[in-house]
Write a protein that holds these residues in place. Structure first.
Motif, PDB file in Angstrom:
ATOM      1  N   ILE A   1      -6.562   4.416  -9.508  1.00 26.74           N
ATOM      2  CA  ILE A   1      -5.794   5.659  -9.520  1.00 26.74           C
ATOM      3  C   ILE A   1      -5.725   6.273 -10.915  1.00 26.74           C
ATOM      4  O   ILE A   1      -5.923   7.477 -11.079  1.00 26.74           O
ATOM      5  CB  ILE A   1      -4.358   5.419  -8.994  1.00 26.74           C
TER       6      ILE A   1
ATOM      7  N   SER B   1     -10.172  14.321  -4.886  1.00 26.31           N
ATOM      8  CA  SER B   1      -8.762  14.718  -4.975  1.00 26.31           C
ATOM      9  C   SER B   1      -7.907  13.474  -5.195  1.00 26.31           C
ATOM     10  O   SER B   1      -8.314  12.352  -4.879  1.00 26.31           O
ATOM     11  CB  SER B   1      -8.343  15.441  -3.703  1.00 26.31           C
ATOM     12  N   LYS B   2      -6.733  13.673  -5.743  1.00 34.02           N
ATOM     13  CA  LYS B   2      -5.838  12.542  -6.027  1.00 34.02           C
ATOM     14  C   LYS B   2      -5.460  11.798  -4.747  1.00 34.02           C
ATOM     15  O   LYS B   2      -5.353  10.584  -4.734  1.00 34.02           O
ATOM     16  CB  LYS B   2      -4.578  13.025  -6.749  1.00 34.02           C
ATOM     17  N   LEU B   3      -5.292  12.546  -3.662  1.00 34.42           N
ATOM     18  CA  LEU B   3      -4.938  11.911  -2.397  1.00 34.42           C
ATOM     19  C   LEU B   3      -6.096  11.055  -1.879  1.00 34.42           C
ATOM     20  O   LEU B   3      -5.884   9.936  -1.397  1.00 34.42           O
ATOM     21  CB  LEU B   3      -4.544  12.963  -1.364  1.00 34.42           C
ATOM     22  N   ALA B   4      -7.325  11.562  -1.998  1.00 29.65           N
ATOM     23  CA  ALA B   4      -8.492  10.781  -1.573  1.00 29.65           C
ATOM     24  C   ALA B   4      -8.638   9.526  -2.427  1.00 29.65           C
ATOM     25  O   ALA B   4      -8.933   8.436  -1.910  1.00 29.65           O
ATOM     26  CB  ALA B   4      -9.751  11.634  -1.652  1.00 29.65           C
TER      27      ALA B   4
ATOM     28  N   PHE C   1      -6.237   7.953  -3.894  1.00 27.91           N
ATOM     29  CA  PHE C   1      -5.155   7.064  -3.497  1.00 27.91           C
ATOM     30  C   PHE C   1      -5.534   6.269  -2.249  1.00 27.91           C
ATOM     31  O   PHE C   1      -5.365   5.049  -2.205  1.00 27.91           O
ATOM     32  CB  PHE C   1      -3.883   7.886  -3.244  1.00 27.91           C
ATOM     33  N   TYR C   2      -6.063   6.954  -1.239  1.00 30.08           N
ATOM     34  CA  TYR C   2      -6.454   6.264  -0.007  1.00 30.08           C
ATOM     35  C   TYR C   2      -7.618   5.301  -0.241  1.00 30.08           C
ATOM     36  O   TYR C   2      -7.645   4.208   0.325  1.00 30.08           O
ATOM     37  CB  TYR C   2      -6.794   7.266   1.091  1.00 30.08           C
ATOM     38  N   GLN C   3      -8.573   5.691  -1.072  1.00 30.00           N
ATOM     39  CA  GLN C   3      -9.671   4.782  -1.402  1.00 30.00           C
ATOM     40  C   GLN C   3      -9.135   3.531  -2.088  1.00 30.00           C
ATOM     41  O   GLN C   3      -9.537   2.406  -1.773  1.00 30.00           O
ATOM     42  CB  GLN C   3     -10.679   5.477  -2.311  1.00 30.00           C
TER      43      GLN C   3
ATOM     44  N   GLU D   1      -6.140   2.259  -1.856  1.00 29.27           N
ATOM     45  CA  GLU D   1      -5.401   1.449  -0.882  1.00 29.27           C
ATOM     46  C   GLU D   1      -6.347   0.637  -0.003  1.00 29.27           C
ATOM     47  O   GLU D   1      -6.094  -0.535   0.281  1.00 29.27           O
ATOM     48  CB  GLU D   1      -4.514   2.337  -0.006  1.00 29.27           C
TER      49      GLU D   1
END
Length: 131
Positions: A59, A69-72, A74-76, A78
């Motif tokens: 992150i 993107s920051k959300l992508a 984050f999910y990667q 996780e």
């Protein structure tokens, strides 16, 4: 880079350092008391701490040419964290013949607790002191 991300990086770096020191001291103290407990506790803590370190790296500290993107991201992070966690726990149960399950999960859950509480406490401390 925004000031918020710089502050978050600093806080997570400090949280990782505090948790590393705490887990090392705890493992050393347990070694004096009972060696199997110490090994089991340490394996449990490492099974939670290493994936968390990878997630924080993914992150905040990863440098790539392509910035999702920051959300992508984050999910990667996780997904990778869960895969690493499952792999480490499976390896411990597969290869460790003398394992105290209570000590293992005590280390695992203590590390999880520290993973979540230390950054929040540091954020609160900084906010309170306006550093």
């Amino acid at each position: 880079m925004s000031a918020v991300i710089k502050r978050s990086k600093k806080i997570y770096r400090a949280a990782l350092l505090f948790e590393t020191i705490f887990l090392l001291i705890t493992a050393i103290l347990l070694t004096v008391w009972h060696k199997v407990w110490a090994v089991s506790f340490t394996l449990g803590a490492v099974s939670s701490f290493i994936p968390y370190c990878f997630f924080v790296y993914w992150i905040f500290f990863r440098k790539t040419g392509y910035q999702p993107s920051k959300l992508a991201a984050f999910y990667q992070g996780e997904i990778f964290k869960w895969v690493i966690t499952i792999g480490l726990i499976s390896a411990v149960f597969w290869f460790c013949t003398e394992l105290n399950i209570t000590a293992f999960f005590t280390g695992y859950f203590l590390s999880l607790l520290l993973n979540n509480l230390l950054p929040m406490c540091l954020f609160a401390h900084i906010k309170q002191n306006k550093i």
